[in-house]
Design an enzyme around this catalytic site. Structure first.
Site, short mmCIF file in Angstrom:
data_model
loop_
_atom_site.label_atom_id
_atom_site.label_comp_id
_atom_site.label_asym_id
_atom_site.label_seq_id
_atom_site.Cartn_x
_atom_site.Cartn_y
_atom_site.Cartn_z
N HIS A 83 64.14 59.33 29.98
CA HIS A 83 62.83 59.67 29.38
C HIS A 83 63.07 60.43 28.07
CE1 HIS A 83 58.91 61.43 28.74
NE2 HIS A 83 58.43 60.50 29.55
N GLU A 125 58.41 53.05 26.03
CA GLU A 125 57.54 54.19 25.71
C GLU A 125 57.78 54.61 24.26
OE1 GLU A 125 56.11 56.43 29.46
OE2 GLU A 125 57.91 57.39 28.75
P1 PGA Z 1 51.64 60.07 28.80
O1 PGA Z 1 53.16 60.17 29.33
O2 PGA Z 1 50.97 58.98 29.59
O3 PGA Z 1 51.09 61.42 29.07
O4 PGA Z 1 51.73 59.74 27.35
C1 PGA Z 1 53.91 59.04 29.56
C2 PGA Z 1 55.33 59.46 29.75
O5 PGA Z 1 55.80 60.33 28.98
O6 PGA Z 1 56.02 58.97 30.66
#
Ligand code: PGA
Length: 255
Positions: free
Chosen positions: A95, A165
């Protein structure tokens, strides 16, 4: 290739107490009796797992990090074997919030291998911090995938899940912007190409998720037009109503 849709909630370091964690989890669990086609995973802080797993058989539990070793003198760490024993079946790895603490692709690679050995499914997060005009972000994501998945066998690749992401779209990023389904689609197609070059047709069953401020209003758009098999949800997973709505949208969008 048939790939089961999935919605993953990343609670990050929330909520503060066991009581709140149970309340939130229970509110989601109670609303999921109709779920058949969607795999639902919640990744709470791992100390909540033991209690939460007793509240639902329908929701899988995941962790948010793991140490690559097995057992031994590693102060403060928790291993994949311990997480499996505790009841988790997934683990979010790489992450961006952990990469920002200095975690490298090679560290993540070791963690993925350790997780796969014990039967934990890694959810590998990839994504760029900004988009440049020369499209350098594609090669950044390619490097993340190639280095994080180095040495993973073709047999194991279908156990891995990749979450795209874009850091610039995550809710905690200051000055964040919305990503579009088109942004997700382009990257999902690119990721499939990188995987098929590296792993051949065995990668066809690997699932790709989109994550970055997903909410109940844009979930359908990402699922329909974003080229992904599901969603990784941070902030909205801390609101039972919103999270259940996202799962409902995913269930309805599955064939
Ligand atoms: P968010 O987080 O939906 O709050 O943007 C997603 C993540 O960081 O996994």
């Amino acid at each position: 290739m048939e790939r089961k849709k999935m919605v993953v909630g990343n609670w990050k370091m929330n909520p503060l107490t066991h009581k709140e964690a149970e309340k939130l989890f229970d509110a989601v669990a109670k609303s999921l009796l109709w779920v058949k086609k969607t795999e639902v995973v919640i990744c709470p802080p791992f100390l909540y797992v033991e209690k939460l797993k007793k509240l639902s058989r329908k929701i899988f539990l995941g962790a948010q990090d793991v140490f690559p070793g097995d057992v031994g003198a590693f102060t403060g760490e928790v291993s994949s074997g311990m997480l499996y024993e505790l009841g988790t079946r997934y683990v979010i790895l790489g992450h961006s919030e952990r990469r920002s603490f200095g975690e490298s692709n090679s560290d993540i690679n070791k963690k993925i291998k350790g997780a796969l050995v014990v039967g934990l499914r890694p959810i590998l997060c990839v994504g760029e911090s900004a988009r440049d005009e020369n499209h350098g972000y594609f090669s950044l994501v390619k490097t993340q995938i190639e280095e994080c998945l180095a040495g993973i066998s073709k047999n194991s690749i279908s156990k891995v899940i990749i979450a795209y992401e874009p850091i610039w779209a995550i809710s905690s990023t200051p000055g964040r912007k919305d990503a579009t389904a088109q942004d997700s689609l382009e990257m999902a197609i690119f990721i499939r190409k990188v995987l098929s070059d590296k792993f051949g047709k065995d990668s066809g069953s690997l699932r790709i998720l989109y994550g970055g401020s997903v909410n109940e209003k844009d979930a359908l758009e990402f699922l329909k037009n974003g080229g992904v098999d599901g969603l990784l949800v941070g902030k909205a997973s801390l609101d039972a109503k919103k999270f259940v709505e996202i799962i409902k949208i995913c269930e309805q969008s599955s064939k």
